[in-house]
Design a protein around this motif. Structure first.
Motif, mmCIF file in Angstrom:
data_model
loop_
_atom_site.group_PDB
_atom_site.id
_atom_site.type_symbol
_atom_site.label_atom_id
_atom_site.label_comp_id
_atom_site.label_asym_id
_atom_site.label_seq_id
_atom_site.Cartn_x
_atom_site.Cartn_y
_atom_site.Cartn_z
ATOM 1 N N UNK A 1 0.825 -1.207 0.000
ATOM 2 C CA UNK A 1 0.000 0.000 0.000
ATOM 3 C C UNK A 1 0.863 1.263 0.000
ATOM 4 N N UNK A 2 1.974 1.231 0.758
ATOM 5 C CA UNK A 2 2.884 2.382 0.775
ATOM 6 C C UNK A 2 3.484 2.621 -0.613
ATOM 7 N N UNK A 3 3.925 1.542 -1.266
ATOM 8 C CA UNK A 3 4.480 1.695 -2.616
ATOM 9 C C UNK A 3 3.422 2.207 -3.584
ATOM 10 N N UNK B 1 1.833 6.234 -7.279
ATOM 11 C CA UNK B 1 0.760 7.039 -7.861
ATOM 12 C C UNK B 1 1.067 8.529 -7.737
ATOM 13 N N UNK B 2 1.628 8.934 -6.615
ATOM 14 C CA UNK B 2 2.015 10.341 -6.445
ATOM 15 C C UNK B 2 3.137 10.733 -7.404
ATOM 16 N N UNK C 1 5.424 13.705 -11.846
ATOM 17 C CA UNK C 1 6.572 13.658 -12.754
ATOM 18 C C UNK C 1 6.217 12.964 -14.060
ATOM 19 N N UNK C 2 6.843 13.427 -15.130
ATOM 20 C CA UNK C 2 6.766 12.734 -16.411
ATOM 21 C C UNK C 2 7.874 11.682 -16.411
ATOM 22 N N UNK D 1 -1.047 -1.087 -11.278
ATOM 23 C CA UNK D 1 -0.428 0.112 -10.724
ATOM 24 C C UNK D 1 0.423 0.819 -11.774
ATOM 25 N N UNK D 2 1.210 0.053 -12.548
ATOM 26 C CA UNK D 2 2.050 0.651 -13.593
ATOM 27 C C UNK D 2 1.201 1.361 -14.643
#
Length: 490
Positions: A244-246, A251-252, A257-258, A286-287
């Motif tokens: 969950x932390x990752x 996501x942030x 960032x690009x 997620x990716x």
């Protein structure tokens, strides 16, 4: 009759002087410039001492100077004590032999030969160590890495590998000691100084002029979040919390960032064969959401064995690619299985990309496969052990210079490091970095010809051994009166 010199001051100067300089210079966070001075006290002392005093001086200097490294191997890496003791004894003995060869050549009046022989002996010891410890250590042990922060000197690795840097690093202090040695003559001293200066100048010119155009760049990052242990089971509360932390961080990062690719650290989670498919699907989702290609370090169960894996998870939702670590840490990774499948190619901007894992970058022969396949960017989950963060990252950076690739490396307990094919560190931090990194391969002489530099080095060393066994008629007359003791021997 000339009085015999007192040996104790020379013993103390040679042993403690070199041990102190070497102990600070040859360390996991080295004072790099001390290495250009470290051998001088020892090499100045041993020609002025009898055999047994010189033997004691050399052994004390080498063992004292490397003691912190041996302690690190025993403590941080939990290397078996018997292996540490045996390795320390063998390498100290070999380094001492190279030192005594230098002493004998000076006392034979063969100063030019001594000047070439000692650096050749040190290089030969490092090479022998890489063969003796081929599976566990590879080329991890080398004085050359102390100069990894000096980019101009580091370029020599693209021609000779670490061997040329070690030779240059020991040749200059050897020149200084030889000029000061008993029986030295002004004209000969000037010649030795000139050759040493020319070698340094040539290395620096190459370091500044070396072409290293790698073409297009991408934005790459490395991330390692705090964890109480590696290889966490994914079905535990701690494993879910870390995932969950990752997820939040990635996501942030994707929102801010690009970023094209993000490398995570080594064996973060332990995944069974039954869990692998569904678990990798979670990372793939997620990716895709973050629009970032991910490289994830996992302990993967496959066919009854557990492998240390780097998993490429593309942001387009396509099938992941997997690389299995080839060189495991003895003791700490005995529960895992080593692979011999070689590098895995993944698609990327500017040419081929690939993955590796931590310790594989200690092995020059393993990474030569990456140079042979013209990979321009290597992505490396890593672990490290806190105190060795700088050293282990610079071993990896040096492999990139040797084989002509950029590197993105994420050391869980070390450093996040992004470097290019010249060894320039583009970004570095303890938890998260982002940098524009070039992705094209750069051809190198070392990649093409391998350990060619060892051939003239070993030839010079063998020639020096032969010459040391043949006394010059005038050597005793020129050297002995000011240096011999009652118990002396050549």
């Amino acid at each position: 009759m000339a009085s015999a010199p007192r040996p104790l001051p020379w013993i103390l100067f040679g042993a403690f002087g070199t041990a102190a300089l070497l102990g600070l210079g040859f360390w996991l966070d080295p004072v790099w410039w001390l290495m250009w001075l470290a051998p001088i006290p020892m090499l100045t002392a041993v020609p002025r001492l009898g055999f047994w005093a010189a033997l004691l001086t050399a052994e004390a200097a080498w063992l004292g100077g490397t003691a912190r490294i041996w302690a690190y191997l025993a403590d941080s890496l939990e290397t078996p004590p018997a292996f540490v003791i045996a390795s320390a004894a063998v390498l100290t003995g070999l380094y001492t032999a190279a030192t005594l060869l230098y002493r004998l050549l000076i006392r034979r009046g063969r100063h030019w030969t001594a000047f070439f022989a000692f650096p050749a002996g040190v290089v030969a010891v490092e090479y022998a160590g890489s063969l003796i410890n081929a599976d566990a250590g590879g080329e991890w042990w080398s004085l050359a890495y102390t100069q990894a922060g000096q980019t101009a000197i580091l370029q020599l690795a693209s021609v000779t590998g670490v061997w040329g840097i070690t030779y240059l690093l020991t040749a200059l202090p050897t020149a200084a000691a030889t000029i000061l040695a008993p029986g030295s003559e002004p004209r000969r001293g000037l010649g030795i100084a000139g050759v040493a200066a020319a070698c340094l100048a040539a290395a620096l010119v190459w370091g500044v002029a070396r072409p290293a155009d790698q073409g297009p760049t991408i934005r790459a990052g490395a991330l390692a979040l705090p964890a109480h242990a590696d290889s966490l089971r994914i079905d535990t509360e701690e494993g879910e919390e870390l995932f969950a932390d990752y997820t939040r961080h990635i996501e942030n990062i994707g929102a801010r960032n690009d970023l094209d690719v993000l490398v995570l650290s080594e064996k973060i989670f332990h995944v069974t064969a039954e869990e692998t498919g569904p678990y990798l699907d979670r990372w793939s989702d997620l990716a895709v959401r973050a629009r970032i290609d991910l490289v994830l370090g996992l302990a993967l169960d496959v066919g009854g064995d557990t492998y240390n894996a780097a998993v490429w998870i593309p942001s387009n939702g396509h099938q992941p690619a997997t690389y299995f670590k080839q060189h495991l840490v003895p003791g700490l990774e005995d529960w895992m299985t080593a692979s011999d499948t070689g590098p895995a190619s993944i698609p990327g901007v500017g040419g081929g990309w690939s993955m590796t894992v931590c310790k594989d970058l200690d092995h020059a022969a393993t990474m030569a496969e990456y140079g042979d396949e013209d990979f321009g960017l290597v992505l490396a989950p890593a672990l490290d052990f806190g105190v060795d963060g700088w050293w282990h990252s610079r071993v990896a950076v040096t492999r990139g210079v040797e084989q002509g690739f950029s590197l993105v490396r994420a050391g869980q307990m070390g450093l996040m490091t992004v470097s290019d094919a010249s060894g320039t560190v583009l970004a570095e931090d303890e938890r998260f970095v982002v940098a524009e990194v070039p992705t094209g391969p750069v051809g190198t002489i070392y990649d093409r010809f391998g350990n060619w530099f060892l051939m003239p080095v070993i030839a010079a060393l063998l020639g020096a051994v032969v010459l040391a066994l043949v006394p010059r008629r005038d050597a005793e007359r020129r050297v002995a009166p000011s240096t011999r003791t009652e118990t002396d021997a050549p």
